[in-house]
Design a protein around this motif. Structure first.
Motif, PDB file in Angstrom:
ATOM      1  N   LEU A   1      47.829  39.427  41.387  1.00 58.22           N
ATOM      2  CA  LEU A   1      46.862  39.215  40.381  1.00 58.22           C
ATOM      3  C   LEU A   1      45.865  38.048  39.212  1.00 58.22           C
ATOM      4  CD1 LEU A   1      47.554  43.200  38.468  1.00 58.22           C
ATOM      5  CD2 LEU A   1      45.319  43.028  39.858  1.00 58.22           C
ATOM      6  N   ARG A   2      47.215  38.084  39.325  1.00 57.91           N
ATOM      7  CA  ARG A   2      46.987  36.522  38.597  1.00 57.91           C
ATOM      8  C   ARG A   2      45.882  35.633  40.307  1.00 57.91           C
ATOM      9  NH1 ARG A   2      53.125  36.026  38.533  1.00 57.91           N
ATOM     10  NH2 ARG A   2      52.823  35.481  40.436  1.00 57.91           N
ATOM     11  N   ALA A   3      46.212  35.714  41.170  1.00 59.14           N
ATOM     12  CA  ALA A   3      45.568  34.787  42.178  1.00 59.14           C
ATOM     13  C   ALA A   3      43.516  35.050  41.864  1.00 59.14           C
ATOM     14  CB  ALA A   3      45.910  35.171  43.939  1.00 59.14           C
ATOM     15  N   PRO A   4      43.252  36.152  42.052  1.00 56.80           N
ATOM     16  CA  PRO A   4      41.794  36.499  41.664  1.00 56.80           C
ATOM     17  C   PRO A   4      41.291  36.287  40.208  1.00 56.80           C
ATOM     18  CG  PRO A   4      42.397  38.204  42.191  1.00 56.80           C
ATOM     19  CD  PRO A   4      43.269  37.227  42.125  1.00 56.80           C
ATOM     20  N   ARG A   5      42.602  35.668  39.438  1.00 55.09           N
ATOM     21  CA  ARG A   5      41.781  34.878  38.064  1.00 55.09           C
ATOM     22  C   ARG A   5      41.832  33.857  38.001  1.00 55.09           C
ATOM     23  NH1 ARG A   5      45.960  34.944  32.794  1.00 55.09           N
ATOM     24  NH2 ARG A   5      47.085  33.753  34.448  1.00 55.09           N
ATOM     25  N   ALA A   6      43.411  32.638  38.579  1.00 52.67           N
ATOM     26  CA  ALA A   6      42.797  31.609  39.516  1.00 52.67           C
ATOM     27  C   ALA A   6      41.797  31.032  39.611  1.00 52.67           C
ATOM     28  CB  ALA A   6      44.466  31.008  40.209  1.00 52.67           C
ATOM     29  N   ALA A   7      41.774  31.610  41.430  1.00 53.87           N
ATOM     30  CA  ALA A   7      39.638  31.458  41.509  1.00 53.87           C
ATOM     31  C   ALA A   7      38.692  31.273  40.930  1.00 53.87           C
ATOM     32  CB  ALA A   7      40.110  32.610  42.865  1.00 53.87           C
ATOM     33  N   ALA A   8      38.797  32.605  39.540  1.00 55.73           N
ATOM     34  CA  ALA A   8      37.821  32.912  38.891  1.00 55.73           C
ATOM     35  C   ALA A   8      37.662  31.399  38.281  1.00 55.73           C
ATOM     36  CB  ALA A   8      38.267  33.972  38.260  1.00 55.73           C
ATOM     37  N   GLN A   9      38.931  30.849  37.398  1.00 54.17           N
ATOM     38  CA  GLN A   9      38.686  29.593  36.827  1.00 54.17           C
ATOM     39  C   GLN A   9      38.731  28.851  37.329  1.00 54.17           C
ATOM     40  OE1 GLN A   9      42.775  30.599  35.364  1.00 54.17           O
ATOM     41  NE2 GLN A   9      42.668  30.616  33.507  1.00 54.17           N
ATOM     42  N   ALA A  10      38.659  28.778  38.925  1.00 55.20           N
ATOM     43  CA  ALA A  10      38.305  27.919  40.062  1.00 55.20           C
ATOM     44  C   ALA A  10      36.529  27.545  40.027  1.00 55.20           C
ATOM     45  CB  ALA A  10      38.385  27.659  40.916  1.00 55.20           C
ATOM     46  N   GLY A  11      36.267  28.571  40.186  1.00 56.98           N
ATOM     47  CA  GLY A  11      34.525  28.999  40.548  1.00 56.98           C
ATOM     48  C   GLY A  11      34.450  28.438  38.762  1.00 56.98           C
ATOM     49  N   TYR A  12      34.590  28.565  37.278  1.00 60.26           N
ATOM     50  CA  TYR A  12      34.371  28.125  36.324  1.00 60.26           C
ATOM     51  C   TYR A  12      34.234  26.955  35.736  1.00 60.26           C
ATOM     52  CZ  TYR A  12      33.748  27.093  31.381  1.00 60.26           C
ATOM     53  OH  TYR A  12      33.460  26.845  30.325  1.00 60.26           O
TER      54      TYR A  12
ATOM     55  N   VAL B   1      36.163  35.361  34.390  1.00 62.14           N
ATOM     56  CA  VAL B   1      37.148  34.818  34.574  1.00 62.14           C
ATOM     57  C   VAL B   1      37.768  36.130  33.081  1.00 62.14           C
ATOM     58  CG1 VAL B   1      38.844  32.902  33.040  1.00 62.14           C
ATOM     59  CG2 VAL B   1      37.224  32.325  34.416  1.00 62.14           C
ATOM     60  N   ILE B   2      37.002  36.569  32.582  1.00 62.25           N
ATOM     61  CA  ILE B   2      37.468  37.195  31.404  1.00 62.25           C
ATOM     62  C   ILE B   2      38.642  38.742  32.186  1.00 62.25           C
ATOM     63  CG2 ILE B   2      37.386  38.324  29.381  1.00 62.25           C
ATOM     64  CD1 ILE B   2      35.624  36.091  28.293  1.00 62.25           C
ATOM     65  N   VAL B   3      37.066  39.469  32.941  1.00 59.45           N
ATOM     66  CA  VAL B   3      37.134  40.443  33.458  1.00 59.45           C
ATOM     67  C   VAL B   3      37.787  40.748  34.582  1.00 59.45           C
ATOM     68  CG1 VAL B   3      35.115  41.344  35.324  1.00 59.45           C
ATOM     69  CG2 VAL B   3      34.505  41.332  32.929  1.00 59.45           C
ATOM     70  N   VAL B   4      38.081  39.526  35.540  1.00 63.22           N
ATOM     71  CA  VAL B   4      39.228  39.247  36.123  1.00 63.22           C
ATOM     72  C   VAL B   4      40.401  39.291  35.361  1.00 63.22           C
ATOM     73  CG1 VAL B   4      40.750  37.992  38.199  1.00 63.22           C
ATOM     74  CG2 VAL B   4      38.243  38.661  38.698  1.00 63.22           C
ATOM     75  N   GLY B   5      40.774  38.147  34.884  1.00 64.96           N
ATOM     76  CA  GLY B   5      42.249  38.297  33.687  1.00 64.96           C
ATOM     77  C   GLY B   5      42.459  38.876  32.830  1.00 64.96           C
ATOM     78  N   SER B   6      41.285  40.745  33.041  1.00 63.67           N
ATOM     79  CA  SER B   6      41.906  41.507  32.358  1.00 63.67           C
ATOM     80  C   SER B   6      42.321  42.286  33.276  1.00 63.67           C
ATOM     81  CB  SER B   6      40.750  42.231  31.643  1.00 63.67           C
ATOM     82  OG  SER B   6      40.207  43.289  33.022  1.00 63.67           O
ATOM     83  N   GLN B   7      42.860  42.417  34.423  1.00 67.48           N
ATOM     84  CA  GLN B   7      43.286  42.506  34.905  1.00 67.48           C
ATOM     85  C   GLN B   7      45.126  42.737  34.833  1.00 67.48           C
ATOM     86  OE1 GLN B   7      42.811  42.408  39.029  1.00 67.48           O
ATOM     87  NE2 GLN B   7      40.270  43.419  38.869  1.00 67.48           N
ATOM     88  N   LEU B   8      45.640  41.845  34.360  1.00 69.96           N
ATOM     89  CA  LEU B   8      46.790  41.683  34.226  1.00 69.96           C
ATOM     90  C   LEU B   8      47.085  43.011  33.200  1.00 69.96           C
ATOM     91  CD1 LEU B   8      46.848  37.754  34.797  1.00 69.96           C
ATOM     92  CD2 LEU B   8      47.651  39.080  36.181  1.00 69.96           C
TER      93      LEU B   8
END
Length: 92
Positions: free
Chosen positions: A62-73, A14-21
């Motif tokens: 960029l928001r969609a992969p972060r949301a998917a990572a959060q949903a996986g967490y 979640v942190i790595v994917v969110g850092s792209q923002l």
């Protein structure tokens, strides 16, 4: 132990994917020495530069992969919580 490691991995994802923002900053420096055989001279040169970039997320690319990572967490964290409760119930 495995469940806690999966939770840690999911958190880091979640942190790595969110850092792209966020804006990205990079820097590079280097040097070079050149010898001139005809004039028997030595020339030194150096280079340094910095790069700053930021992709504005207009369409949600960029928001969609972060949301998917959060949903996986979330299910991973629930699995870890269940494993802890199960272990506590078994010990008690």
């Amino acid at each position: 132990l495995q469940a806690s490691q999966r939770v840690t991995i999911a958190q880091q994802r979640v942190i790595v994917v969110g850092s792209q923002l966020w804006p990205h900053v990079g820097a590079k420096a280097g040097g070079r020495t050149t010898q001139d055989e005809n004039n028997a001279g030595t020339f030194n040169s150096g280079v340094a530069f910095a790069v700053v970039g930021w992709e504005i997320d207009v369409w949600g690319k960029l928001r969609a992969p972060r949301a998917a990572a959060q949903a996986g967490y979330q299910p991973t964290a629930l699995e870890y919580s269940f494993a802890r409760q199960s272990l506590a119930a078994t010990v008690a």
